[in-house]
Design a protein around this motif. Structure first.
Motif, PDB file in Angstrom:
ATOM      1  N   VAL A 164      25.893 -12.709 -24.020  1.00  0.00           N
ATOM      2  CA  VAL A 164      27.233 -12.819 -23.432  1.00  0.00           C
ATOM      3  C   VAL A 164      27.705 -11.411 -23.061  1.00  0.00           C
ATOM      4  CG1 VAL A 164      29.596 -13.627 -23.721  1.00  0.00           C
ATOM      5  CG2 VAL A 164      27.724 -14.816 -24.897  1.00  0.00           C
ATOM      6  N   ILE A 165      28.025 -11.222 -21.796  1.00  0.00           N
ATOM      7  CA  ILE A 165      28.521  -9.942 -21.298  1.00  0.00           C
ATOM      8  C   ILE A 165      30.022 -10.049 -21.087  1.00  0.00           C
ATOM      9  CG2 ILE A 165      28.436  -8.261 -19.414  1.00  0.00           C
ATOM     10  CD1 ILE A 165      25.615  -9.317 -18.778  1.00  0.00           C
ATOM     11  N   ALA A 166      30.784  -9.126 -21.661  1.00  0.00           N
ATOM     12  CA  ALA A 166      32.196  -8.991 -21.322  1.00  0.00           C
ATOM     13  C   ALA A 166      32.293  -7.952 -20.213  1.00  0.00           C
ATOM     14  CB  ALA A 166      33.015  -8.563 -22.525  1.00  0.00           C
ATOM     15  N   ALA A 167      32.680  -8.390 -19.030  1.00  0.00           N
ATOM     16  CA  ALA A 167      32.858  -7.489 -17.889  1.00  0.00           C
ATOM     17  C   ALA A 167      34.344  -7.173 -17.795  1.00  0.00           C
ATOM     18  CB  ALA A 167      32.345  -8.135 -16.603  1.00  0.00           C
ATOM     19  N   VAL A 168      34.752  -6.062 -18.406  1.00  0.00           N
ATOM     20  CA  VAL A 168      36.170  -5.729 -18.552  1.00  0.00           C
ATOM     21  C   VAL A 168      36.624  -4.992 -17.297  1.00  0.00           C
ATOM     22  CG1 VAL A 168      37.886  -4.577 -19.976  1.00  0.00           C
ATOM     23  CG2 VAL A 168      35.918  -5.678 -21.050  1.00  0.00           C
ATOM     24  N   ASN A 169      37.244  -5.735 -16.423  1.00  0.00           N
ATOM     25  CA  ASN A 169      37.632  -5.234 -15.105  1.00  0.00           C
ATOM     26  C   ASN A 169      38.962  -4.499 -15.106  1.00  0.00           C
ATOM     27  OD1 ASN A 169      38.350  -8.119 -15.696  1.00  0.00           O
ATOM     28  ND2 ASN A 169      39.768  -7.740 -14.003  1.00  0.00           N
ATOM     29  N   GLY A 170      39.746  -4.664 -16.158  1.00  0.00           N
ATOM     30  CA  GLY A 170      41.058  -4.031 -16.225  1.00  0.00           C
ATOM     31  C   GLY A 170      41.530  -3.983 -17.663  1.00  0.00           C
ATOM     32  N   VAL A 171      42.839  -3.992 -17.861  1.00  0.00           N
ATOM     33  CA  VAL A 171      43.376  -3.858 -19.212  1.00  0.00           C
ATOM     34  C   VAL A 171      42.908  -5.014 -20.087  1.00  0.00           C
ATOM     35  CG1 VAL A 171      45.536  -5.061 -18.678  1.00  0.00           C
ATOM     36  CG2 VAL A 171      45.457  -3.434 -20.574  1.00  0.00           C
ATOM     37  N   ALA A 172      42.503  -4.678 -21.311  1.00  0.00           N
ATOM     38  CA  ALA A 172      42.170  -5.660 -22.340  1.00  0.00           C
ATOM     39  C   ALA A 172      43.069  -5.343 -23.522  1.00  0.00           C
ATOM     40  CB  ALA A 172      40.696  -5.567 -22.724  1.00  0.00           C
ATOM     41  N   ALA A 173      44.051  -6.181 -23.759  1.00  0.00           N
ATOM     42  CA  ALA A 173      45.076  -5.877 -24.756  1.00  0.00           C
ATOM     43  C   ALA A 173      45.171  -6.987 -25.783  1.00  0.00           C
ATOM     44  CB  ALA A 173      46.432  -5.683 -24.076  1.00  0.00           C
ATOM     45  N   GLY A 174      45.552  -6.604 -26.997  1.00  0.00           N
ATOM     46  CA  GLY A 174      45.739  -7.582 -28.057  1.00  0.00           C
ATOM     47  C   GLY A 174      44.472  -8.376 -28.293  1.00  0.00           C
ATOM     48  N   ALA A 175      44.620  -9.704 -28.384  1.00  0.00           N
ATOM     49  CA  ALA A 175      43.461 -10.559 -28.592  1.00  0.00           C
ATOM     50  C   ALA A 175      42.459 -10.417 -27.458  1.00  0.00           C
ATOM     51  CB  ALA A 175      43.907 -12.012 -28.719  1.00  0.00           C
ATOM     52  N   ALA A 221      39.664   0.629 -16.720  1.00  0.00           N
ATOM     53  CA  ALA A 221      40.056  -0.314 -17.771  1.00  0.00           C
ATOM     54  C   ALA A 221      40.611   0.418 -18.988  1.00  0.00           C
ATOM     55  CB  ALA A 221      38.867  -1.181 -18.172  1.00  0.00           C
ATOM     56  N   ARG A 222      41.412  -0.295 -19.751  1.00  0.00           N
ATOM     57  CA  ARG A 222      41.985   0.231 -20.990  1.00  0.00           C
ATOM     58  C   ARG A 222      41.891  -0.825 -22.075  1.00  0.00           C
ATOM     59  NH1 ARG A 222      41.560   3.872 -18.163  1.00  0.00           N
ATOM     60  NH2 ARG A 222      42.999   5.546 -17.613  1.00  0.00           N
ATOM     61  N   PHE A 223      41.706  -0.362 -23.318  1.00  0.00           N
ATOM     62  CA  PHE A 223      41.681  -1.249 -24.479  1.00  0.00           C
ATOM     63  C   PHE A 223      42.893  -0.904 -25.344  1.00  0.00           C
ATOM     64  CE2 PHE A 223      37.433  -0.929 -22.882  1.00  0.00           C
ATOM     65  CZ  PHE A 223      36.883  -2.195 -23.040  1.00  0.00           C
ATOM     66  N   VAL A 224      43.706  -1.904 -25.645  1.00  0.00           N
ATOM     67  CA  VAL A 224      44.952  -1.658 -26.376  1.00  0.00           C
ATOM     68  C   VAL A 224      45.077  -2.647 -27.534  1.00  0.00           C
ATOM     69  CG1 VAL A 224      47.431  -1.271 -26.183  1.00  0.00           C
ATOM     70  CG2 VAL A 224      45.988  -1.103 -24.132  1.00  0.00           C
ATOM     71  N   GLN A 225      45.110  -2.117 -28.747  1.00  0.00           N
ATOM     72  CA  GLN A 225      45.398  -2.943 -29.920  1.00  0.00           C
ATOM     73  C   GLN A 225      46.917  -3.022 -30.047  1.00  0.00           C
ATOM     74  OE1 GLN A 225      43.153  -4.590 -31.805  1.00  0.00           O
ATOM     75  NE2 GLN A 225      41.476  -3.824 -30.525  1.00  0.00           N
ATOM     76  N   ALA A 226      47.514  -3.882 -29.240  1.00  0.00           N
ATOM     77  CA  ALA A 226      48.961  -3.877 -29.039  1.00  0.00           C
ATOM     78  C   ALA A 226      49.748  -4.578 -30.140  1.00  0.00           C
ATOM     79  CB  ALA A 226      49.279  -4.538 -27.692  1.00  0.00           C
ATOM     80  N   PHE A 227      49.083  -5.079 -31.154  1.00  0.00           N
ATOM     81  CA  PHE A 227      49.716  -5.959 -32.134  1.00  0.00           C
ATOM     82  C   PHE A 227      50.896  -5.319 -32.855  1.00  0.00           C
ATOM     83  CE2 PHE A 227      45.300  -7.170 -31.611  1.00  0.00           C
ATOM     84  CZ  PHE A 227      45.368  -8.544 -31.465  1.00  0.00           C
ATOM     85  N   SER A 228      50.760  -4.065 -33.290  1.00  0.00           N
ATOM     86  CA  SER A 228      51.834  -3.451 -34.078  1.00  0.00           C
ATOM     87  C   SER A 228      53.123  -3.308 -33.284  1.00  0.00           C
ATOM     88  CB  SER A 228      51.393  -2.081 -34.609  1.00  0.00           C
ATOM     89  OG  SER A 228      51.222  -1.152 -33.552  1.00  0.00           O
ATOM     90  N   LYS A 229      53.022  -3.314 -31.958  1.00  0.00           N
ATOM     91  CA  LYS A 229      54.223  -3.196 -31.120  1.00  0.00           C
ATOM     92  C   LYS A 229      55.128  -4.418 -31.255  1.00  0.00           C
ATOM     93  CE  LYS A 229      53.351   0.819 -29.213  1.00  0.00           C
ATOM     94  NZ  LYS A 229      54.186   2.008 -29.494  1.00  0.00           N
ATOM     95  N   ALA A 282      39.942   3.398 -36.419  1.00  0.00           N
ATOM     96  CA  ALA A 282      40.442   2.031 -36.452  1.00  0.00           C
ATOM     97  C   ALA A 282      41.928   2.003 -36.807  1.00  0.00           C
ATOM     98  CB  ALA A 282      39.644   1.207 -37.459  1.00  0.00           C
ATOM     99  N   LEU A 283      42.316   2.756 -37.820  1.00  0.00           N
ATOM    100  CA  LEU A 283      43.718   2.795 -38.217  1.00  0.00           C
ATOM    101  C   LEU A 283      44.587   3.422 -37.141  1.00  0.00           C
ATOM    102  CD1 LEU A 283      43.372   3.674 -41.996  1.00  0.00           C
ATOM    103  CD2 LEU A 283      44.537   1.666 -41.049  1.00  0.00           C
ATOM    104  N   GLY A 284      44.085   4.468 -36.498  1.00  0.00           N
ATOM    105  CA  GLY A 284      44.854   5.100 -35.431  1.00  0.00           C
ATOM    106  C   GLY A 284      45.148   4.132 -34.307  1.00  0.00           C
ATOM    107  N   PRO A 308      46.786   3.154 -25.846  1.00  0.00           N
ATOM    108  CA  PRO A 308      45.687   2.708 -24.993  1.00  0.00           C
ATOM    109  C   PRO A 308      44.469   3.613 -25.156  1.00  0.00           C
ATOM    110  CG  PRO A 308      47.757   2.781 -23.768  1.00  0.00           C
ATOM    111  CD  PRO A 308      48.005   3.478 -25.072  1.00  0.00           C
ATOM    112  N   LEU A 309      43.305   3.008 -25.177  1.00  0.00           N
ATOM    113  CA  LEU A 309      42.044   3.730 -25.253  1.00  0.00           C
ATOM    114  C   LEU A 309      41.327   3.539 -23.921  1.00  0.00           C
ATOM    115  CD1 LEU A 309      40.089   5.288 -27.228  1.00  0.00           C
ATOM    116  CD2 LEU A 309      39.003   3.069 -27.624  1.00  0.00           C
ATOM    117  N   SER A 310      41.002   4.637 -23.260  1.00  0.00           N
ATOM    118  CA  SER A 310      40.335   4.528 -21.963  1.00  0.00           C
ATOM    119  C   SER A 310      38.939   3.958 -22.128  1.00  0.00           C
ATOM    120  CB  SER A 310      40.258   5.897 -21.293  1.00  0.00           C
ATOM    121  OG  SER A 310      39.324   6.732 -21.962  1.00  0.00           O
TER     122      SER A 310
END
Length: 274
Positions: free
Chosen positions: A114-125, A142-150, A172-174, A181-183
């Motif tokens: 299974v390939i995840a082709a991340v074309n743009g923002v991937a946030a939260g779940a 693309a950006r990866f954002v663990q947006a949950f704490s917001k 991970a904690l950071g 956002p993580l590029s």
């Protein structure tokens, strides 16, 4: 949901899931661009149904999961939940149990790459669903954002599992506490994802990667996934025994015989996935 024909695409307004099947490759596209491809129950149900069908489709040897527009997936559609003061709160645990955890399990248990082709923002779940896939390739924008704490939550959909294992506790904690956002480039450098490529070549690179896997030894890929996932919980002795058992099975496969014959003949193997 009716199955798509090979080489054709299909979408319904109700589900906003697009399926395209070509030779050996099935591409599932989350297609709610006006909501950044965020999940609602209808999308969950549609994606689950397609994953279950594709799992058993022998003609599909690799699966690509991607998004439409400027997002891969923004996670949960918050407008779909009642959070107004005075109203009964949504049961988020029930949502995870019913939708998100089964989705992660379906992706992890898929007996083909299974390939995840991340074309743009991937946030939260959405970020963590991408991480549940076997290979994550991302466009440079693309950006990866663990947006949950917001919004006062913790990383779910496997996020609390993937992040410390892939990045270590400090990173991970950071990401989880600060929700910065993580590029895609940094994610690749940190080992969170497989590869970051320029936007201009992203579609072609996804297609090339999918075609390579579709032409490969499908049974061996399934056992590779099984072995590496088991290594997360096994002792060395347990892993050596598992390697023995899985290698015994693969050594009896038609693909192994073809692979050896092709190597000795100095030609490209023609794997059948058996």
């Amino acid at each position: 949901m009716a199955a798509s024909q090979k080489g054709a695409s299909m979408q319904t307004a109700e589900t906003s899931i697009e399926l395209k099947q070509e030779v050996g490759v099935a591409t599932l596209t989350l297609n709610r661009p006006e909501r950044l491809n965020s999940f609602n129950p209808a999308m969950h149900r549609a994606l689950a149904a397609e994953l279950d069908r594709l799992r058993d489709d022998a003609e599909v040897r690799v699966l690509v999961l991607t998004g439409t527009g400027r997002a891969f997936c923004a996670g949960q559609d918050l407008s779909d939940r009642a959070v107004t003061p005075g109203q009964q709160a949504a049961d988020l645990g029930e949502s995870i149990e019913r939708y998100y955890a089964p989705l992660v399990r379906r992706l992890r248990d898929m007996p083909k790459p299974v390939i995840a082709a991340v074309n743009g923002v991937a946030a939260g779940a959405g970020a963590n669903i991408a991480l549940a896939c076997d290979l994550v390739i991302a466009a440079r924008s693309a950006r990866f954002v663990q947006a949950f704490s917001k919004i006062g939550l913790l990383p779910d959909s496997g996020g609390s599992y993937w992040l410390p294992r892939l990045l270590g506790q400090a990173r991970a904690l950071g990401l989880a506490l600060l929700a910065e956002p993580l590029s895609a480039e940094q994610a690749a450098q940190w080992g969170l994802i497989w590869r970051c490529v320029d936007d201009a070549v992203f579609p072609a690179e996804v297609q090339r990667l999918a075609a390579e896997l579709a032409a490969g030894p499908t049974l061996a890929y399934a056992r590779i996934k099984q072995a590496l996932q088991a290594a997360e919980r096994n002792s060395l002795e347990q892993q050596l025994l598992l390697e023995r058992d899985l290698q015994r099975e693969l050594g009896c496969s038609a693909d192994y015989r073809e692979g050896v014959a092709a190597f000795l003949a100095k030609r490209q193997p023609q794997f059948q996935g058996q």
